[in-house]
Design a protein around this motif. Structure first.
Motif, short mmCIF file in Angstrom:
data_model
loop_
_atom_site.label_atom_id
_atom_site.label_comp_id
_atom_site.label_asym_id
_atom_site.label_seq_id
_atom_site.Cartn_x
_atom_site.Cartn_y
_atom_site.Cartn_z
N ASN A 168 5.27 -8.08 -7.30
CA ASN A 168 3.91 -8.27 -6.80
C ASN A 168 3.41 -9.60 -7.34
O ASN A 168 3.06 -9.70 -8.51
N HIS A 210 0.85 -1.18 0.00
CA HIS A 210 0.00 0.00 0.00
C HIS A 210 0.89 1.24 0.00
O HIS A 210 2.08 1.17 0.34
N ARG A 211 0.33 2.37 -0.35
CA ARG A 211 1.10 3.61 -0.43
C ARG A 211 1.76 3.96 0.91
O ARG A 211 2.91 4.38 0.95
N THR A 212 1.04 3.77 2.02
CA THR A 212 1.63 4.09 3.33
C THR A 212 2.79 3.15 3.66
O THR A 212 3.78 3.56 4.27
N GLU A 213 2.68 1.89 3.25
CA GLU A 213 3.77 0.93 3.46
C GLU A 213 4.98 1.31 2.61
O GLU A 213 6.12 1.26 3.07
N MET A 214 4.72 1.72 1.37
CA MET A 214 5.83 2.13 0.49
C MET A 214 6.52 3.38 1.02
O MET A 214 7.74 3.52 0.90
N ASN A 215 5.77 4.30 1.62
CA ASN A 215 6.38 5.50 2.20
C ASN A 215 7.36 5.13 3.31
O ASN A 215 8.46 5.69 3.38
#
Length: 113
Positions: free
Chosen positions: A47, A20-25
């Motif tokens: 993925n 997810h975007r927050t995990e990638m951040n």
């Protein structure tokens, strides 16, 4: 001649695990600090159907130094996040990504002369 895979079945979407975007951040924040320190130079993202993998390389042509994996099926058991070392050994496993990545942040801390 191009070889094509099987035709998609209507109504069924292929399942794929991704960060997810927050995990990638969180991951890219650590990655950026390690690149600035000169420790890491390249990364790769995969993925797949059961796992998402963020591989970290010292040089492009080498095997990955570390692999950060997300396996949602292990969410209720040991935790869906794992960090694997170069030899495949699990360095840390858990439910919270930031906590799991602390094992790699220790590499950033050095003694100052």
């Amino acid at each position: 001649m191009t070889i094509q895979g099987p035709a998609p079945v209507p109504g069924i979407s292929p399942s794929q695990v991704a960060f997810h975007r927050t995990e990638m951040n969180v991951i890219l924040s650590l990655y950026g600090r390690m690149v600035a320190a000169g420790e890491w130079r390249d990364y790769g993202i995969s993925n797949l159907s059961e796992v998402a993998v963020f591989s970290i390389f010292r040089r492009t042509a080498e095997n990955p130094l570390y692999r950060i994996e997300k396996r949602p099926k292990l969410r209720a058991r040991q935790g869906m996040y794992t960090v694997h070392g170069m030899d495949g050994q699990i360095l840390r496993r858990g439910h919270d990504l930031k906590t799991v990545l602390r094992v790699l942040e220790r590499k950033l801390i050095r003694a100052v002369d």
